[in-house]
Design an enzyme around this catalytic site. Structure first.
Site, short mmCIF file in Angstrom:
data_model
loop_
_atom_site.label_atom_id
_atom_site.label_comp_id
_atom_site.label_asym_id
_atom_site.label_seq_id
_atom_site.Cartn_x
_atom_site.Cartn_y
_atom_site.Cartn_z
CD GLU A 153 -2.76 1.09 2.53
OE1 GLU A 153 -2.58 0.20 3.39
OE2 GLU A 153 -3.70 1.91 2.56
NE ARG A 218 -7.32 6.77 6.43
CZ ARG A 218 -6.13 6.30 6.70
NH1 ARG A 218 -5.45 6.79 7.71
NH2 ARG A 218 -5.60 5.33 5.99
CD GLU A 247 -7.26 1.51 6.19
OE1 GLU A 247 -6.50 0.63 6.63
OE2 GLU A 247 -6.87 2.40 5.41
C1 LER Z 1 -3.38 1.24 6.22
O1 LER Z 1 -4.25 0.61 5.33
C2 LER Z 1 -3.36 2.68 6.01
O2 LER Z 1 -4.02 3.20 5.15
C3 LER Z 1 -2.50 3.50 6.85
O3 LER Z 1 -2.82 4.85 6.72
C4 LER Z 1 -2.57 3.09 8.30
O4 LER Z 1 -1.77 3.94 9.02
MN MN Z 2 -5.30 2.05 3.84
#
Ligand code: LER
Ligand code: MN
Length: 273
Positions: A153, A218, A247
């Site tokens: 990621e 977010r 998320e």
């Molecule tokens: C994990 O998926 C992520 O997006 C990070 O920002 C976690 O700190």
């Molecule tokens: Mn993430």
């Protein structure tokens, strides 16, 4: 495409971008009732999980395990794959390896997010990338043995200085020996780093392995100012058929975040955009 919601089993991560925090049984019940196809679990450690219990709960609620996070290794023990201390890197590899093995048993991939670490003070970028390469070339094949990819990621600049954009990560993956690492595109990080999110999705194409479905702030998609349509079109154009996983922060509460996510998923992925 299928829609998942995050389940956090780590009390210290209560303020993190995770929707459900009520333990496995209750969280899976809420996820199923809200209409999700799967759950993405953030465990304290793979050893804390009971595979039989999880299998029974997934079956009971007709849910799938979408993916499993590894960030608790960083959160609790500051483990990372680019730490200058070889013992810390070994512990990070063991921690992630255990998650790969557990999740792989459910046909789900592990996520390498914050455990990738950063170029530490006094360490050259070449050295940090060499450590990351060495570790990914061990973990990628470990996931491949279970027939799942390893998800890498790219994170925004406030969380890592390794790779912040999709293009940065796309340039790095071919330098690995393993071909089993795919990209996790987190729309929250992309909003900070990309010039054109939809164009970045198109460039990533078949390398997209998972999506964190989050709005600009977010919160659940629909609760910020993300222009979702172009991103959704790009994901469809590249033939992405994996998970969109919420998320996000549980604001104003978990129920509202789940309802908004499902509504956006149906609006942008359930019909013609
Ligand atoms: C994990 O998926 C992520 O997006 C990070 O920002 C976690 O700190
Ligand atoms: Mn993430």
């Amino acid at each position: 495409m299928r829609c998942a919601v995050t389940v956090c089993l780590v009390p210290e991560a209560r303020m993190g971008p995770f929707v459900l925090h009520d333990g496995l049984a209750e969280s899976l019940e809420h996820a199923a009732r809200a209409g999700f196809d799967g759950v993405e679990i953030f465990p304290g450690h793979a050893d804390d999980l009971n595979g039989r219990e999880l299998r029974d709960l997934l079956r009971k609620h007709r849910l799938q395990l979408a993916a499993m996070g590894t960030g608790a290794g960083w959160l609790r023990r500051k483990l990372s794959l680019t730490d200058p201390d070889p013992h810390v890197r070994m512990c990070a590899r063991d921690f992630i390896g255990a998650v790969i093995d557990f999740a792989g048993g459910f046909g789900a991939p592990a996520i390498l997010g914050s455990m990738q670490g950063r170029v530490a003070d006094g360490v050259s970028r070449e050295q940090a990338l060499a450590w990351l390469t060495e570790e990914l070339d061990q973990l990628g094949p470990r996931a491949h043995a279970l027939d799942v990819p390893l998800l890498y990621e790219p994170l925004n600049r406030y969380e890592t200085n390794l790779f912040n954009t999709v293009d940065d990560a796309l340039g790095f993956l071919p330098t690995l020996r393993t071909r089993n690492v795919r990209l996790l595109l987190d729309l929250f990080h992309m909003n900070i780093e990309e010039t054109d999110m939809a164009a970045a999705v198109r460039r990533a194409g078949p390398v997209v392995g998972h999506v964190h479905f989050a709005d600009t702030n977010r919160r659940a998609v629909g609760m910020g100012h993300l222009d979702v349509g172009p991103v959704a079109r790009a994901l469809r154009e590249v033939g992405y058929d994996g998970w969109l996983s919420a998320e996000v922060r549980p604001l104003p509460d978990s129920g509202a975040a789940m309802a908004a996510t499902i509504q956006s998923f149906r609006k942008f992925f359930g019909g013609v955009v």
